[in-house]
Design a protein around this motif. Sequence first.
Motif, PDB file in Angstrom:
ATOM      1  N   THR A  31      -7.993   6.428  -2.100  1.00 44.73           N
ATOM      2  CA  THR A  31      -8.172   6.282  -0.654  1.00 44.73           C
ATOM      3  C   THR A  31      -7.874   4.853  -0.205  1.00 44.73           C
ATOM      4  O   THR A  31      -7.289   4.622   0.842  1.00 44.73           O
ATOM      5  CB  THR A  31      -9.619   6.640  -0.273  1.00 44.73           C
ATOM      6  OG1 THR A  31      -9.871   7.951  -0.713  1.00 44.73           O
ATOM      7  CG2 THR A  31      -9.830   6.558   1.210  1.00 44.73           C
ATOM      8  N   PHE A  32      -8.282   3.886  -1.031  1.00 44.91           N
ATOM      9  CA  PHE A  32      -8.114   2.493  -0.637  1.00 44.91           C
ATOM     10  C   PHE A  32      -6.657   2.046  -0.640  1.00 44.91           C
ATOM     11  O   PHE A  32      -6.267   1.241   0.193  1.00 44.91           O
ATOM     12  CB  PHE A  32      -8.910   1.582  -1.582  1.00 44.91           C
ATOM     13  CG  PHE A  32     -10.336   1.396  -1.169  1.00 44.91           C
ATOM     14  CD1 PHE A  32     -10.739   0.223  -0.573  1.00 44.91           C
ATOM     15  CD2 PHE A  32     -11.263   2.393  -1.366  1.00 44.91           C
ATOM     16  CE1 PHE A  32     -12.051   0.049  -0.181  1.00 44.91           C
ATOM     17  CE2 PHE A  32     -12.578   2.233  -0.978  1.00 44.91           C
ATOM     18  CZ  PHE A  32     -12.970   1.051  -0.386  1.00 44.91           C
ATOM     19  N   VAL A  33      -5.869   2.511  -1.594  1.00 43.82           N
ATOM     20  CA  VAL A  33      -4.540   1.918  -1.752  1.00 43.82           C
ATOM     21  C   VAL A  33      -3.374   2.861  -1.455  1.00 43.82           C
ATOM     22  O   VAL A  33      -2.229   2.434  -1.489  1.00 43.82           O
ATOM     23  CB  VAL A  33      -4.361   1.331  -3.177  1.00 43.82           C
ATOM     24  CG1 VAL A  33      -5.225   0.098  -3.336  1.00 43.82           C
ATOM     25  CG2 VAL A  33      -4.661   2.348  -4.243  1.00 43.82           C
ATOM     26  N   LEU A  34      -3.662   4.132  -1.151  1.00 45.65           N
ATOM     27  CA  LEU A  34      -2.551   5.067  -0.951  1.00 45.65           C
ATOM     28  C   LEU A  34      -2.046   5.049   0.487  1.00 45.65           C
ATOM     29  O   LEU A  34      -0.909   5.406   0.759  1.00 45.65           O
ATOM     30  CB  LEU A  34      -2.990   6.479  -1.358  1.00 45.65           C
ATOM     31  CG  LEU A  34      -1.936   7.576  -1.348  1.00 45.65           C
ATOM     32  CD1 LEU A  34      -0.719   7.164  -2.149  1.00 45.65           C
ATOM     33  CD2 LEU A  34      -2.494   8.862  -1.908  1.00 45.65           C
ATOM     34  N   GLY A  35      -2.868   4.623   1.431  1.00 46.57           N
ATOM     35  CA  GLY A  35      -2.404   4.522   2.814  1.00 46.57           C
ATOM     36  C   GLY A  35      -2.818   5.685   3.694  1.00 46.57           C
ATOM     37  O   GLY A  35      -2.755   5.587   4.911  1.00 46.57           O
ATOM     38  N   ASN A  36      -3.256   6.792   3.099  1.00 48.75           N
ATOM     39  CA  ASN A  36      -3.821   7.914   3.866  1.00 48.75           C
ATOM     40  C   ASN A  36      -2.979   8.340   5.060  1.00 48.75           C
ATOM     41  O   ASN A  36      -3.492   8.566   6.143  1.00 48.75           O
ATOM     42  CB  ASN A  36      -5.222   7.561   4.366  1.00 48.75           C
ATOM     43  CG  ASN A  36      -6.126   7.127   3.253  1.00 48.75           C
ATOM     44  OD1 ASN A  36      -6.274   7.840   2.267  1.00 48.75           O
ATOM     45  ND2 ASN A  36      -6.698   5.951   3.369  1.00 48.75           N
ATOM     46  N   ALA A  37      -1.671   8.408   4.890  1.00 47.52           N
ATOM     47  CA  ALA A  37      -0.819   8.842   5.985  1.00 47.52           C
ATOM     48  C   ALA A  37      -0.202  10.184   5.614  1.00 47.52           C
ATOM     49  O   ALA A  37       0.288  10.354   4.502  1.00 47.52           O
ATOM     50  CB  ALA A  37       0.267   7.813   6.253  1.00 47.52           C
ATOM     51  N   PRO A  78       3.392   4.839   2.312  1.00 50.74           N
ATOM     52  CA  PRO A  78       2.062   5.445   2.200  1.00 50.74           C
ATOM     53  C   PRO A  78       2.138   6.971   2.180  1.00 50.74           C
ATOM     54  O   PRO A  78       3.078   7.556   2.707  1.00 50.74           O
ATOM     55  CB  PRO A  78       1.342   4.956   3.458  1.00 50.74           C
ATOM     56  CG  PRO A  78       2.418   4.608   4.416  1.00 50.74           C
ATOM     57  CD  PRO A  78       3.590   4.165   3.598  1.00 50.74           C
ATOM     58  N   ILE A 127       0.866  -1.178   0.000  1.00 49.89           N
ATOM     59  CA  ILE A 127       0.000   0.000   0.000  1.00 49.89           C
ATOM     60  C   ILE A 127       0.899   1.223   0.000  1.00 49.89           C
ATOM     61  O   ILE A 127       1.805   1.319   0.824  1.00 49.89           O
ATOM     62  CB  ILE A 127      -0.919  -0.023   1.231  1.00 49.89           C
ATOM     63  CG1 ILE A 127      -2.021  -1.041   1.007  1.00 49.89           C
ATOM     64  CG2 ILE A 127      -1.499   1.336   1.524  1.00 49.89           C
ATOM     65  CD1 ILE A 127      -2.612  -1.556   2.263  1.00 49.89           C
TER      66      ILE A 127
END
Lengths: 319, 348
Positions: free
Chosen positions: A246-252, A262, A168
């Motif tokens: 949103t699902f695969v970027l890691g949202n950090a 991420p 991710i």
Amino acid sequence: MTAPLTAAPRNGAGGDRAFASITAGAAWFVLILLGAAAASMAWGGRLAFETFGWGFITSRDWDPVAGRFGALVPIYGTIVTSLLALVIAVPVSIGIALFLTDIAPRWLRGPIGMAIELLAAIPSIIYGMWGLFVFAPFMAAHVEPWLSDHLGTAPLIGAMFVGPPIGIGLLTASIVLGIMIIPFIATVSRDVFSAVPPQLKEAAVALGSTRWEILSRVTLPYTRSAIVGAMFLGLGRALGETMAVTFVLGNAHDLSLSLLMPSNSIAAAIANEFTEADTELYRSSLIALAFLLFVVTFIVLTIARLMLMRIGRNQGRTH
Amino acid sequence: MKATFLALAGAALLTAACSSKSDNSNGNGTSPATAQITGAGSTFVYPVLAAWSADYARQTGTAINYQSIGSGAGVSQIKAGTVDFGATDQPLDPKELADSGLAQFPIVIGGVVPVVNIPGIDAGKLKLTGTVLADIYAGKIKQWNDPAIGTINAGVALPNAAITVVHRSDGSGTSFNFTHYLSQVSPSWKSGPGEGKSVNWPTGVGGKGNEGVAGYVKQIPNSIGYVEYAYVLQNHMAFAQLQNAAGNFVAPSAATFQAAAAGADWKNAKDFFLVMTNAAGANAYPITATTFIVMHRQPKDKARSDAALNFFRWALEKGQPQAQKLDYVPLPADLVGQIESYVGASIQ
């Protein structure tokens, strides 16, 4: 006979005027809409801009508890994933388009063309779920360990491929985005390739050109501006894509050179955090992010225009 | 912002109106004055509220329309007066309640559970203390075979592998309860990221919603995350035992959540302003969470407010078996009594 003839232009002229004002109205409506959207986002984000000033763009802070917000990480994540997606999607799309117009047997063109158009109709959340449940584990198990083992220690580019192989992050998000924008670029490219006058190609064949020469010297130069347009259509979509990223970027909210780490993007940050943004400053910062996405897109499109103009000028000089 | 809320509330009213109409056409005309109640807020409480309102509508003809738009948005809506009740996982403090003329009371209990994906380690085998958990989430403990984890897990073969931390990417009551707990047990967490529905996470990847965190933890080997208890059961995830304030390691279960609720000092909590993390009690689970209902003390529409209160009274007295079926934990009986006298005294 003569009376209708003289009457016809007058009626036609009236219709033309009405038609012209309707189309002009539609065009102006888009402009006004765009201006109103930009203005309302700037207004909504004014608290963030007033509080943080230019620091809002250059700061990597994102601390809702302390009320410190900066847009650097989402801007970086948005631009990196979108550009990488474009790098992946453009060669594939042009390959698909060429195959469909010049190489594929006629009976195959319909089904493949249809399949590509259907790809564009898949909702982005499906791409996101596929990315999370199917593609990310594959990347974690097979691709990312290889990348960090073989490229992670290389000079210069090594820093781009270090980190734990969790599947991710920026690279996975870019590839999923790339797959998502292929149909847009491929269908437009196919349409403009089939609009190349057959006489030009026939002339090239008559001069003994190979397929590659026809492509590089006739088809691509003839369609260049339309292809650049298609690329930027795809890029525009990649910049604003929300769910799949949103699902695969890691949202950090981390800033890292490594593509295996991420990160966050503007659209993903807004989608994630808007419902529970419970202070004025927090909400305003998210709207300010939306405004910055607008600005980033505008800058990218301007660069595209400038590139097109330069291509046109250079062509004028060399030929 | 306000326009969105109004549009949402409008949509809510429309759907409520439609559903009540269909109720009438079904021949349910015996009930006097079919009412609709609207509410908005916490996503955590949505499954049980939905189950309750279906049963309640069948029994009384009163339809409840609940929009699970998040705790923060629910609080904004009840303050704006667009709904009859709000639901939040983060209690409002008495001053904020007084300023807006609101009252609040708990309705249901759940728990936030750390879950891990370590090859070879089954559910409940790993033990964690609050400080170790905080240090993992702070990025200070980076490896599973760190001595700090090893000393409390004698006999468990922990791999020499990097820990991947998973947290929520969206603002949520789950994160609030989790970070509230970490702030209770770790001074460095309290002075660092602190507590809130979203915080500045020092490390890790963010998953959207409980399902996003559960998905990441299942996908990424050697990861750790935190989810609501129901997600642990439904996804058969490997939970970790947590050390509570009394020093015992406890597993998440209805019994340990109730022990925490019983040990919490509700009697002295003004307006039920109490977060039950790190509760006292030998068997208390340390990250026990509560969802609160927020209502106006002096409602504009008394009939609707009374209808909502009747619904919650019914839910607290009769709805608890249904809640248990959905893996929520009923409130202890003396707390229910306390809520009823509070509501009678403060909401007109």
